[in-house]
Design a protein around this motif. Structure first.
Motif, mmCIF file in Angstrom:
data_model
loop_
_atom_site.group_PDB
_atom_site.id
_atom_site.type_symbol
_atom_site.label_atom_id
_atom_site.label_comp_id
_atom_site.label_asym_id
_atom_site.label_seq_id
_atom_site.Cartn_x
_atom_site.Cartn_y
_atom_site.Cartn_z
ATOM 1 N N THR A 169 0.845 -1.189 0.000
ATOM 2 C CA THR A 169 0.000 0.000 0.000
ATOM 3 C C THR A 169 0.880 1.239 0.000
ATOM 4 O OG1 THR A 169 -1.591 -1.208 1.353
ATOM 5 C CG2 THR A 169 -1.890 1.172 1.204
ATOM 6 N N ARG A 170 0.662 2.123 -0.965
ATOM 7 C CA ARG A 170 1.414 3.387 -0.992
ATOM 8 C C ARG A 170 1.061 4.217 0.231
ATOM 9 N NH1 ARG A 170 3.973 4.267 -5.888
ATOM 10 N NH2 ARG A 170 3.086 3.081 -7.591
ATOM 11 N N LEU A 171 2.033 4.932 0.769
ATOM 12 C CA LEU A 171 1.820 5.770 1.941
ATOM 13 C C LEU A 171 0.827 6.879 1.616
ATOM 14 C CD1 LEU A 171 2.742 6.244 4.876
ATOM 15 C CD2 LEU A 171 4.398 7.859 3.968
ATOM 16 N N LYS A 172 -0.109 7.106 2.527
ATOM 17 C CA LYS A 172 -1.113 8.174 2.440
ATOM 18 C C LYS A 172 -1.983 8.090 1.197
ATOM 19 C CE LYS A 172 1.682 11.293 5.166
ATOM 20 N NZ LYS A 172 2.372 12.557 5.270
ATOM 21 N N ASP A 229 9.514 6.381 7.633
ATOM 22 C CA ASP A 229 8.660 5.733 6.634
ATOM 23 C C ASP A 229 9.457 4.641 5.929
ATOM 24 O OD1 ASP A 229 6.569 7.523 7.173
ATOM 25 O OD2 ASP A 229 7.333 8.978 5.722
ATOM 26 N N GLU A 278 3.154 1.971 3.286
ATOM 27 C CA GLU A 278 2.641 1.963 4.658
ATOM 28 C C GLU A 278 3.189 0.811 5.489
ATOM 29 O OE1 GLU A 278 -1.599 2.226 4.866
ATOM 30 O OE2 GLU A 278 -1.651 4.123 3.766
ATOM 31 N N GLU A 279 3.504 -0.302 4.847
ATOM 32 C CA GLU A 279 3.980 -1.482 5.569
ATOM 33 C C GLU A 279 5.362 -1.222 6.166
ATOM 34 O OE1 GLU A 279 0.915 -2.684 2.712
ATOM 35 O OE2 GLU A 279 2.737 -1.513 2.478
#
Length: 65
Positions: free
Chosen positions: A5-8, A29, A43-44
């Motif tokens: 999952t891409r951040l934000k 991050d 996100e991971e």
């Protein structure tokens, strides 16, 4: 291939070719550097990305037997 999952980006998942990963860093991050020079922030956690890559490679090895 691993799902991340891409951040934000909310629930915007994508699939990454795990063979293209050069480095993974937490700064804090999680930043994945690819062999192409591109960087992706996800996100991971670093440990979670490593676990998914290992699971992916184990699955490949099971299919070769």
């Amino acid at each position: 291939m691993i799902k991340l999952t891409r951040l934000k980006s909310g629930d915007h998942d994508f699939v990454l070719n795990a063979d293209l990963i050069e480095t993974i860093e937490e700064t804090p991050d999680t930043v994945i550097s690819l062999t192409s020079g591109k960087k992706i922030i996800v996100e991971e956690s670093m440990d979670e990305v490593v676990r998914r890559v290992m699971d992916y490679r184990r699955a490949l090895m099971r299919n070769l037997r």
